[in-house]
Enzyme design. Structure first.
Site, PDB file in Angstrom:
ATOM      1  CB  CYS A  14      -0.978  -0.030   1.183  1.00  0.00           C
ATOM      2  SG  CYS A  14      -0.203  -0.017   2.808  1.00  0.00           S
ATOM      3  CG  ASN A  17       4.362  -1.721   5.266  1.00  0.00           C
ATOM      4  OD1 ASN A  17       5.459  -2.019   5.691  1.00  0.00           O
ATOM      5  ND2 ASN A  17       3.399  -2.623   5.174  1.00  0.00           N
ATOM      6  CB  CYS A  19      -3.739   1.597   7.043  1.00  0.00           C
ATOM      7  SG  CYS A  19      -3.497   3.078   8.052  1.00  0.00           S
ATOM      8  NE  ARG A  20      -4.582   1.403   1.787  1.00  0.00           N
ATOM      9  CZ  ARG A  20      -4.374   2.139   0.710  1.00  0.00           C
ATOM     10  NH1 ARG A  20      -5.221   2.054  -0.296  1.00  0.00           N
ATOM     11  NH2 ARG A  20      -3.335   2.938   0.626  1.00  0.00           N
ATOM     12  CB  SER A  21       0.278  -3.480   2.710  1.00  0.00           C
ATOM     13  OG  SER A  21       1.159  -2.608   3.361  1.00  0.00           O
ATOM     14  CG  ASP A 132      -5.334   5.633   2.352  1.00  0.00           C
ATOM     15  OD1 ASP A 132      -5.375   5.191   3.520  1.00  0.00           O
ATOM     16  OD2 ASP A 132      -4.457   6.402   1.942  1.00  0.00           O
TER      17      ASP A 132
HETATM   18  P1  4NP Z   1      -1.831   2.735   4.068  1.00  0.00           P
HETATM   19  O1  4NP Z   1      -2.489   4.087   4.650  1.00  0.00           O
HETATM   20  O2  4NP Z   1      -1.283   3.099   2.722  1.00  0.00           O
HETATM   21  O3  4NP Z   1      -2.990   1.808   3.992  1.00  0.00           O
HETATM   22  O4  4NP Z   1      -0.771   2.343   5.078  1.00  0.00           O
HETATM   23  C1  4NP Z   1      -1.820   5.311   4.717  1.00  0.00           C
HETATM   24  C2  4NP Z   1      -0.938   5.542   5.735  1.00  0.00           C
HETATM   25  C3  4NP Z   1      -0.306   6.766   5.834  1.00  0.00           C
HETATM   26  C4  4NP Z   1      -0.577   7.747   4.905  1.00  0.00           C
HETATM   27  C5  4NP Z   1      -1.457   7.520   3.876  1.00  0.00           C
HETATM   28  C6  4NP Z   1      -2.078   6.292   3.774  1.00  0.00           C
HETATM   29  N1  4NP Z   1       0.058   9.026   5.025  1.00  0.00           N
HETATM   30  O5  4NP Z   1      -0.278   9.910   4.233  1.00  0.00           O
HETATM   31  O6  4NP Z   1       0.917   9.210   5.895  1.00  0.00           O
END
Ligand code: 4NP
Length: 160
Positions: A14, A17, A19-21, A132
């Site tokens: 993602c 790294n 939340c989703r992945s 997201d």
């Molecule tokens: P992920 O979510 O891609 O599912 O881990 C996010 C985590 C952090 C951010 C964006 C999406 N950020 O902008 O910091």
């Protein structure tokens, strides 16, 4: 749904790294164990902002309510070596997939897919990407987890 010839390793990707992945990693690890499959399973982000951090507390709380364990996970950015190492590299959304395609050597491009390509459209309400949840409402984490469980079941079905 795509079918695969026995991959030994899967990398979930993602943006951050956190939340989703990492959630995809723990969900798929449990599904693979329950199916009796021994696979190398890992996750990474296309960005490095959260490198070294544990998964987002909201992702952990949501997953732990469904008995997934996030113990020992820390965020990392995808590295060039990962493209050769992993058999399947599964992106959470089309932006992740586009970013992966830009850094992936041509010889390995066929390893890149959207994770929800393993979900049935009728079960995912037609969604092809895991939204997201980072900037959204708390229920976004439950929704992401629902989708990750559907795609994990589909991926297991394609491997067994
Ligand atoms: P992920 O979510 O891609 O599912 O881990 C996010 C985590 C952090 C951010 C964006 C999406 N950020 O902008 O910091």
């Amino acid at each position: 749904m795509p079918r695969d010839t026995a991959p030994n390793s899967v990398l979930f990707v993602c943006l951050g790294n956190i939340c989703r992945s990492p959630t995809a990693e723990v969900v798929f690890r449990k599904f693979a164990k329950n199916a009796g499959l021994t696979l190398r399973i890992d996750s990474a982000g296309t960005g490095a902002w959260h490198q070294g951090e544990p998964p987002d507390p909201r992702a952990q709380a949501t997953g732990e309510r469904r008995s997934y364990s996030f113990a020992g996970q820390t965020a990392r950015k995808i590295e060039k070596l990962d493209f050769g190492t992993f058999d399947l590299i599964l992106a959470m959304d089309s932006t992740n997939l586009r970013d992966l395609k830009m850094s992936c050597p041509q010889a390995y491009r066929q390893k890149l897919k959207l994770f929800l390509s393993y979900g049935h459209a009728d079960k995912t309400a037609g969604l092809t990407e895991v939204p997201d949840p980072y900037h959204g409402e708390l229920n976004g984490f439950d929704h992401a987890l629902d989708l990750l469980e559907i795609a994990s079941a589909g991926l297991i079905a394609s491997l067994t």
